[in-house]
Structure formats: C-alpha cells, structure tokens
Design a protein around this motif. Structure first.
Motif, mmCIF file in Angstrom:
data_model
loop_
_atom_site.group_PDB
_atom_site.id
_atom_site.type_symbol
_atom_site.label_atom_id
_atom_site.label_comp_id
_atom_site.label_asym_id
_atom_site.label_seq_id
_atom_site.Cartn_x
_atom_site.Cartn_y
_atom_site.Cartn_z
ATOM 1 N N PHE A 77 11.013 -32.935 -26.720
ATOM 2 C CA PHE A 77 10.584 -33.026 -27.439
ATOM 3 C C PHE A 77 9.947 -34.081 -27.878
ATOM 4 O O PHE A 77 9.281 -34.568 -28.763
ATOM 5 C CB PHE A 77 11.334 -32.120 -29.376
ATOM 6 N N ARG A 78 10.780 -35.193 -28.023
ATOM 7 C CA ARG A 78 10.404 -36.235 -28.749
ATOM 8 C C ARG A 78 8.962 -37.049 -27.880
ATOM 9 O O ARG A 78 8.599 -38.056 -28.369
ATOM 10 C CB ARG A 78 11.390 -37.726 -28.869
ATOM 11 N N ASN A 79 9.239 -37.195 -26.784
ATOM 12 C CA ASN A 79 8.462 -37.812 -25.623
ATOM 13 C C ASN A 79 6.781 -36.785 -25.417
ATOM 14 O O ASN A 79 6.824 -37.376 -23.687
ATOM 15 C CB ASN A 79 9.491 -38.060 -25.128
ATOM 16 N N PHE A 80 7.692 -35.675 -25.036
ATOM 17 C CA PHE A 80 6.667 -35.364 -24.265
ATOM 18 C C PHE A 80 4.913 -35.241 -25.278
ATOM 19 O O PHE A 80 3.914 -34.928 -23.784
ATOM 20 C CB PHE A 80 6.618 -33.312 -25.585
ATOM 21 N N ASP A 81 4.760 -36.470 -26.159
ATOM 22 C CA ASP A 81 3.499 -37.257 -26.116
ATOM 23 C C ASP A 81 3.142 -37.450 -24.804
ATOM 24 O O ASP A 81 1.967 -38.180 -24.581
ATOM 25 C CB ASP A 81 3.641 -37.823 -27.349
ATOM 26 N N PHE A 82 4.367 -38.340 -24.207
ATOM 27 C CA PHE A 82 3.793 -39.339 -22.630
ATOM 28 C C PHE A 82 3.139 -38.127 -21.753
ATOM 29 O O PHE A 82 2.212 -39.179 -20.785
ATOM 30 C CB PHE A 82 5.161 -39.318 -22.212
ATOM 31 N N ASN A 101 10.144 -22.129 -30.051
ATOM 32 C CA ASN A 101 8.791 -22.552 -31.511
ATOM 33 C C ASN A 101 7.412 -22.903 -31.708
ATOM 34 O O ASN A 101 7.150 -23.071 -30.446
ATOM 35 C CB ASN A 101 9.160 -24.415 -31.846
ATOM 36 N N SER A 103 4.833 -24.086 -32.235
ATOM 37 C CA SER A 103 4.366 -25.582 -32.886
ATOM 38 C C SER A 103 4.040 -26.103 -31.903
ATOM 39 O O SER A 103 3.161 -26.433 -30.763
ATOM 40 C CB SER A 103 4.204 -26.806 -33.980
ATOM 41 N N LEU A 104 5.587 -25.818 -31.057
ATOM 42 C CA LEU A 104 5.769 -26.675 -29.322
ATOM 43 C C LEU A 104 5.177 -25.378 -28.470
ATOM 44 O O LEU A 104 4.630 -26.335 -27.670
ATOM 45 C CB LEU A 104 6.967 -26.703 -29.319
ATOM 46 N N THR A 106 2.467 -24.175 -28.864
ATOM 47 C CA THR A 106 1.063 -24.239 -28.944
ATOM 48 C C THR A 106 0.051 -25.665 -27.930
ATOM 49 O O THR A 106 -0.747 -26.075 -27.578
ATOM 50 C CB THR A 106 0.218 -24.216 -30.375
ATOM 51 N N TYR A 107 1.273 -26.466 -28.393
ATOM 52 C CA TYR A 107 0.984 -28.005 -27.655
ATOM 53 C C TYR A 107 0.674 -28.069 -26.516
ATOM 54 O O TYR A 107 0.184 -28.496 -25.551
ATOM 55 C CB TYR A 107 2.353 -28.791 -28.660
ATOM 56 N N GLU A 110 -1.896 -25.871 -25.360
ATOM 57 C CA GLU A 110 -3.347 -26.633 -25.535
ATOM 58 C C GLU A 110 -3.284 -27.565 -24.170
ATOM 59 O O GLU A 110 -4.457 -28.179 -24.400
ATOM 60 C CB GLU A 110 -3.356 -27.216 -27.194
ATOM 61 N N ARG A 111 -2.287 -28.611 -24.175
ATOM 62 C CA ARG A 111 -2.350 -29.860 -23.007
ATOM 63 C C ARG A 111 -1.471 -28.995 -21.899
ATOM 64 O O ARG A 111 -2.175 -29.546 -20.332
ATOM 65 C CB ARG A 111 -1.104 -30.676 -23.804
ATOM 66 N N LYS B 352 -0.262 -30.711 -33.801
ATOM 67 C CA LYS B 352 1.228 -29.544 -33.118
ATOM 68 C C LYS B 352 2.636 -29.931 -33.159
ATOM 69 O O LYS B 352 4.073 -29.973 -32.998
ATOM 70 C CB LYS B 352 0.703 -28.541 -32.385
ATOM 71 N N LEU B 353 3.040 -30.860 -31.573
ATOM 72 C CA LEU B 353 3.498 -31.696 -31.058
ATOM 73 C C LEU B 353 4.719 -31.900 -32.394
ATOM 74 O O LEU B 353 6.088 -32.192 -32.868
ATOM 75 C CB LEU B 353 4.323 -32.438 -30.328
ATOM 76 N N ALA B 356 6.061 -29.317 -34.372
ATOM 77 C CA ALA B 356 7.014 -29.224 -34.163
ATOM 78 C C ALA B 356 8.464 -30.361 -33.459
ATOM 79 O O ALA B 356 9.717 -28.918 -34.476
ATOM 80 C CB ALA B 356 6.380 -28.989 -32.526
ATOM 81 N N GLN B 357 8.329 -31.680 -33.896
ATOM 82 C CA GLN B 357 9.340 -32.197 -33.874
ATOM 83 C C GLN B 357 9.716 -32.269 -35.381
ATOM 84 O O GLN B 357 11.289 -32.078 -35.655
ATOM 85 C CB GLN B 357 8.721 -33.654 -33.464
ATOM 86 N N LEU B 362 14.746 -33.098 -35.089
ATOM 87 C CA LEU B 362 14.201 -34.032 -34.583
ATOM 88 C C LEU B 362 14.485 -35.205 -35.455
ATOM 89 O O LEU B 362 14.144 -35.852 -36.038
ATOM 90 C CB LEU B 362 13.219 -34.744 -33.943
#
Lengths: 186, 624
Positions: A77-82, A101, A103-104, A106-107, A110-111, B352-353, B356-357, B362
């Motif tokens: 969860f911390r690093n999905f943005d990579f 979750n 929001s998760l 959706t993220y 979307e990606r 969004k991420l 979620a965090q 987190l």
C-alpha cells in the motif's frame, strides 16, 4: 523492465533481486539497482529497486515501475505509487479485508494496476513448518506463475540453485513450485 | 570476451582495489561502506594476491595502519564512512602535508539522506580542506575504474587521494567488468632520512611541507583540467540547449535517467567526476555557453562553491536545488522541470492512494531491534530499576532502543561514556549530588572503538555512573564484523588473539565489573540497582556487561519458549508495545489488547517478565 521489491527488514528481500540480476546477466542484459543495508535491515520498511535495460541510475522513478513485488501488504500500500499505468503486483496478503477499501480499489482500477495476491504465511505454515524465511523464493515462484518479469520458472530454479547454499536447495525448489502453483491456478 | 559480474558498488570498489595492486587494506565498518573490506579479502583470495586485510578498532587506527604501509612503499587503502573520517581527521589532515612513498587511497562513503548516519556531511569538503584530490563516482563501474586512476594520481603527485562514493553507489548493483591484477614490483622499503622523511616539526612544516602541499595542489588543479576526459565530459543537447546541467557523482546517473523519462534531448549535461580540484575552466566554459545552468551534487555545494561567479547558476545558494534530503530521481526530475519553468502533470488518482493509505492506517515502520535481541531486555532492566534514569546511549544497534523509550542521548562512537561523565559533573556542580541515576550504554565493538579513553577518564576523575556494555560479541549494526573482543580475523584461516572485554574494562581501572546474561531480566533489575548504589557511594563508574549473542550470528538454535497473551488478563496498557517494542508483540486497536504476532516472534520467552499485570504467559503443551 523496472522492478520495485518491498517488505520488512529481515524478510530476505536482497536475495530476490540477486536472483533477478543473476538471470539478467546470463541473458547479457544491463542491470542497475539499489539495495538497502545497515540500519534499515533491522525490522524497518525495506525497498529494493531494480532496472534491467539501458539505465544508469539505481532508483526507479515513481509511476514507472513495471512490477511491484511486496513481501508485506502494508508495504505494498505504501509503494503502489511506484507502479506505472498497467503495472502489476505480487502481494503477500495476511489480511485480505484491506483490499476491499474503496479508495484503494479506485486507485488500482484508474491506473489499471493488476494485483496478484498470495497468502504466503498460510502456505509456508502449511508446507514449510512456518519457516517464513522462504518467502523470497515463494514470491519468485508466484511471479513466474503470474507470468510476470519475462523469466521462466526454470530460469528462476537454476539461478536459486547456483546462488543459494546447497543444503537449502531442495526446500527452495519446493517453495518456488508452491508459489508458482498458487498463482498459476488463479 | 571480458568477464562480467553483477557487483554491489562496494564490491566493484574492492575489486578495483585488488586489481590495482593494493597490498594493505584496513577499515572500521560503517554503513554504507562496510562491505568494501570483506570484498577486498574475497577478491584478494580469488586473485591470489597476498593483500593484508584487517579490521582496525576504529577509523583513526585503520587510517594510520594503511598510512604506515604507504610509508613503507606499498599501495594501501583505508576504508570508512563519512563520520569515520571525522574520527581519522587528525592523521588525515597531517598526512595531506606529506610526500608519500606508495600509493594511498582513502575511501570514504558519504550518506546523503542520512539513511544510516548521524550527519549528512560531504567529505569532498574534507578533500578541499586538506588540499588533496577527490574522485566522485557516478556508478559501480566507474567506481572500480576510478580506483586505478586514484592510485596513479596518488603515486604521481605523492599525495593522499580520496575516492568518495555515496550510499547509492555503494549499494547499487550493476553489471561490472572484471579485470586482472596489476603486478607491481614493489617490495616493502623504508629509507631512514634523519631531519626529513615522515617527521614534521613545526619549523619544517611552515618552511617546506605546506608550501609543497600548496604548489602540489595547484599543479593537480592545472592537470585535472584535461587529465580525465573519461570522468569529466559533456553530453551535448541536440540543437540549441534550453538548459545546462552540471552533475557530479550519482546525480549524473540520476539526471540522465530523469531526462530519459522526460524524453528530453534539448538539455546538455556536464558530468564531473573530479570535483576536487574542480576542472574550473571546463565548468566556466560550459556555464558561458548556456543561458541557464543548474547544478546537482551531493550533499553540499562543493562544485558550486568553487565557481567564481555564481550569479549565473541555479543551485543551492539561491534555492533552485534543495539544501537537504537526498537528491533522489523524483527530486531531481521535479527540480529539472522547475528549472525549465514547466509543470509536472498531476494526477488525481494519487490522491485516492493517499486516502487509502490514511484509511488503512498505514504507519511509519522505523527500524527496530530484532525479535529476541538481548539489548531489549537489557534496557528494560535499567528502565524497570530506574524509570527516571538518564540513559546515555551510543552508535550501534542499541540506538534502536529509542523505539522502546529507553535512551536519552546519542552523539558519536564512545560518547555514551563521556556524556554520562558530563551529566554527572553537571549535577555535581549544583552540589545536589547524584540522586538521579546516570547510565552510559554502548556495544562491545563501540567500546573497543572509542570507549576506553572515556572510561579511563571517568575512573581517574571519579565519575559516578553505571556503564552497561551491550555485549552481543560482534559489530552487529553493520552486518556482523569481528573486533578485538571476538579475536577472529577478517580471513577465517588467520588466527587472531581475543582481547577479553572484562579484562579491558578492568584494565581501564574499573573495580566493579559484573557479567550477566541479558535475558535474565528479573535478576538484572537487581544487578542494575546494586551497580548504581556502588557507583554513587564509591564515586566511580560501575560496569555491567549484558551478554547475549547477536541472533543474526547465532550458530545453534537457542531454546524456544512459546508465549501467548492471556486476553482476559491483558488490560491494554501498551507497556509491552511502548517500553519493550518487540516485532513479535502487536496491538489490536479494536480489541485494545496485545497479541503475539507469530510472523515475527521467535519464542525467546523474555517478554513474560515485562508485562506489568502478568498477561504474557508461557504456552503449556496441552494449550493447543
């Protein structure tokens, strides 16, 4: 191909990137990556970057990784943005509810990120007497099972045999298969 | 075809050191430099050289040993992290005034972003300060290559030469070419030269050595303008450049990958591999040819400072590059775009991420002591005995006891003892005596590194405090290196001599020395009280050696004691979480109860003693 490998210090993450590098070198590919040593190895969040191809810098830029291997779901969860759009992740899940979750979800949608979940602790408890140090080879097997990373299970097995101490050979190969089977059926 | 292997940056440096014909190498471990010395031993064995490879008790020791070998004409090197050079600063600054006999390389790893360090210092400044040349590698391959040139420079100008990698170079992995050993016909030789040679008297320094050093530095500066086109070169833009970038060390690699990700070819880059002395004409010519120039280097503005007219450059001096934090690829990309006056495309999904965090709770996961580590109960015994004690700690794994709220100060290697002395004197100066217990705590390796001088000072001056030596019989934080207390040498087939810890402590003049098993928490609370009473009444330091082997180095599996948290007894006070802080203990925020996290628990059984209400209990066989 750009990899991000995350987890918690002590989970044996370094070995995973070692295996990936070993395979790439045999294929004549260029490799650059970054590892975490020292203090961060002691139970903290650990992140390893790995780039195969025409790169110079050891770090992966956010939003550019093709593959995320997560030994711990919180670190995922911390690093999905990579991950880039359409990137894929293998995640060791110990508490599946979090993935519900909104929001998760959706993220990730979307990606267009695909997450392959594996219940690593359950598998190792059942088959390996709860020896969680095999998590790294389990994840590698799972990666092959999910068809990621442009490596075959045979290449992974060969690399592990060459890199790991001989006394762990059989157990390691067994766990690679466990990871492979867990995701190939899915 | 040349042979290639995937090497860590530190291994690539070590490979270069052995291939370059280095015959004596000495170091004290420190992240990010720790892997260099063991790799020198490994490659020396593989390539069948007779290189002497040893750990010194600290960096000053290591530096002087390597320097002595150079006096005797050998190629040698001293390896350390940046704060290690602080320890070795005395011989470093002085040796910079010498004309050396053999090639001498000081390899110093900086740690931008302070991943594992107490400062963000830039040792290239140290090179400027000492007026010696410095190489700044941009990746593992170049680091290996630079070792050869650094030795050649050292011998050509008879000067101490620095190789200054940063964490991302030390710990990168890259495919690196392997070469063969350069055979040097170079037997040890030291010629006696009375009134000259390696002795510096003040008069001679002023008359000869310092003018020599300054002339030498000017000569190196002149030569470096053109000597290393392979390290200092321009990657030109296609067509007219909309921006010029000057980048040194790892920042060059990062800039190149950033430009690749941005798909930009309208930016020219000047790569600098020898920041000290800087090829100034080359740099100023580059600046003159570009309307806008930005400088990326780590960690301080060393190149920037050497440029005479900074008005035309964007850098740290005018806020175009951040003054702190590591210049990661994300940071460099952002500041490149800013320099171009362009915006980063923002994305809504990232919010969004982040949402979620937040929702998933987190938390920051800082490093902490391993499950079952002996340091944890050692600190607990001090805190249980005296919750109000002042506990001065030190550099090593046990600094992680900060997470269990056990320690109050950390400065530098050995400073636990001296700071405890200062704490004692501060109270003594008030005339209020020493009612508040004062403790110093440091590890075995740190004690040998720089603890003995402080301890003898404390004994001599009658400073009342308790010194707890957290003895896990290894240099643990940096990966498990040997030291005088273990007696094992770098190469396992070489036999060393053990310098026993108890004897070393007694040799410092300490009369009260107790050795305890760190796991025996209940007993140790009593020992701690007794030791403080002794220190207070006899006005001298008392020493407790808390002993338990480092679990990462354990040869045999230790006894297992399965435990559980009795959910009926647990009152949710979080004492075990906040003051013991073992990864094997977790807290269920919904139920407000602690529980054993079996993913991490190693069943050492020590936490049974910690719970104030006795809710952590052994699992009996018929429980399951």
């Amino acid at each position: 191909m750009q990899f991000i490998i995350v987890g918690i210090g002590g989970q044996g993450i370094l070995f995973t990137s070692k295996v990936l590098g070993h395979i790439a070198l045999k294929k004549g590919q260029k490799i650059v990556g970054s590892e975490v040593h020292g203090m961060s190895q002691r139970g903290g969040s650990v992140i390893s970057h790995y780039k195969i191809g025409d790169y110079r810098a050891p770090l992966v830029l956010k939003g550019q990784a093709d593959i995320l291997l997560a030994f711990d779901q919180m670190e995922a969860f911390r690093n999905f943005d990579f991950l880039r759009e359409g990137g894929q992740a293998i995640v060791n899940v110990h508490e599946a509810r979090s993935f519900e979750n909104d929001s998760l979800k959706t993220y990730l949608s979307e990606r267009e990120i695909i997450v392959h979940k594996i219940k690593g602790y359950d598998i190792l408890k059942k088959h390996m007497n709860g020896n969680f140090l095999f998590l790294n080879v389990l994840i590698l097997g799972a990666m092959c099972g999910a068809g990621l990373g442009n490596v075959t299970i045979d290449e992974v097995k060969e690399a592990i045999t060459e890199l790991a101490p001989a006394r762990f050979r059989d157990a390691n190969l067994k766990v690679v298969d466990l990871g492979y089977e867990a995701l190939i059926k899915a | 075809m040349s042979k290639k292997a995937i090497l860590m940056g530190n291994e690539a440096i070590a490979r270069g050191v052995v291939e370059a014909g280095c015959e004596v190498a000495s170091a004290y471990p420190g992240t990010p430099s720790s892997e260099i010395l063991p790799a020198i031993a490994k490659y020396s064995d593989e390539l069948e050289t007779n290189t002497q490879v040893e750990w010194g008790a600290n960096e000053k020791v290591a530096y002087e040993i390597a320097l002595g070998a150079t006096f005797a004409g050998k190629r040698s090197c001293a390896v350390m992290k940046q704060v290690g050079l602080d320890v070795a600063a005395d011989p470093f600054m002085t040796s910079a005034n010498f004309e050396l006999n053999g090639g001498f390389l000081v390899i110093v790893s900086d740690d931008p972003g302070c991943h594992a360090s107490q400062t963000d210092q830039d040792c290239r400044y140290f090179a400027m300060y000492a007026r010696i040349p410095c190489f700044d590698p941009s990746d593992a391959r170049e680091a290996r290559e630079m070792v050869f040139d650094a030795y050649d420079v050292s011998e050509k100008y008879k000067v101490v030469t620095m190789l200054r990698p940063t964490t991302r170079v030390d710990h990168c992995r890259q495919d690196v070419e392997l070469g063969e050993v350069r055979k040097l016909d170079n037997p040890a030789h030291f010629e006696r030269k009375p009134y000259a040679g390696m002795i510096h008297f003040p008069a001679r320094l002023d008359r000869e050595s310092i003018p020599m050093r300054n002339t030498r530095y000017s000569k190196i500066q002149e030569d470096f303008e053109t000597a290393f086109p392979k390290y200092n070169y321009e990657v030109p833009a296609k067509g007219k450049a909309s921006l010029g970038v000057i980048a040194a060390g790892i920042c060059f690699s990062t800039v190149m990958d950033s430009l690749k990700s941005l798909d930009r070819e309208d930016i020219s880059v000047l790569k600098i591999g020898t920041p000290v002395p800087l090829p100034l004409k080359m740099v100023e010519d580059f600046i003159a040819r570009h309307d806008k120039v930005i400088v990326f280097e780590e960690t301080y503005p060393v190149i920037e400072m050497q440029i005479s007219d900074r008005n035309s450059i964007m850098g740290r001096w005018n806020g175009h590059v951040p003054m702190e934090r590591e210049l990661t690829i994300d940071v460099i990309r952002t500041y490149l775009l800013k320099a171009l006056g362009e915006d980063e495309a923002s994305s809504d999904s990232i919010e969004k991420l982040q949402q979620a965090q937040k929702e998933l709770g987190l938390f920051v996961r800082p490093p902490r002591l391993c499950p079952g580590c002996g340091h944890r109960p050692s600190y607990s015994s001090i805190r249980k005995a005296y919750p109000n004690a002042i506990v001065c700690s030190d550099i090593g794994c046990y600094s992680l006891s900060k997470q269990q709220n056990a320690i109050d100060t950390i400065i530098s290697m050995g400073a636990s003892i001296t700071v405890a002395s200062g704490m004692y004197l501060a109270h003594k100066a008030d005339g209020i005596g020493t009612d508040r217990p004062i403790f110093a705590t440091l590890g075995d390796s740190t004690f040998y590194h720089n603890g003995m001088t402080g301890l003898t000072t404390a004994v001599y001056n009658r400073h009342a405090f308790v010194l707890g030596i957290m003895d896990n019989s290894i240099t643990a934080m940096t990966g498990g290196q040997d030291h005088p207390g273990t007696g094992s040498k770098m190469r396992k087939d070489e036999e060393g001599v053990i310098v026993p810890l108890e004897d070393a402590v007694k040799g410092c003049g300490v009369k009260y020395v107790k050795v305890v098993e760190a796991y025996e928490l209940k007993n140790n609370v009593q020992v701690v009280k007794e030791a403080w009473e002794y220190a207070k009444s006899d006005e001298e330091p008392a020493v407790i050696i808390f002993r338990h082997p480092c679990l990462t180095k354990l040869k045999v599996k230790q006894e297992q004691h399965l435990v559980k948290v009795d959910q009926d007894k647990c009152v949710g006070c979080r004492y075990c979480i906040d003051f013991f802080n073992c990864p094997g203990l977790a807290f269920d925020e919904e139920k407000k109860k602690a529980y054993i996290d079996e993913r991490f628990c190693i069943s050492c059984g020590v936490c049974v003693e910690i719970c104030p209400v006795g809710a952590i209990v052994p699992v009996k066989e018929d429980d399951e």
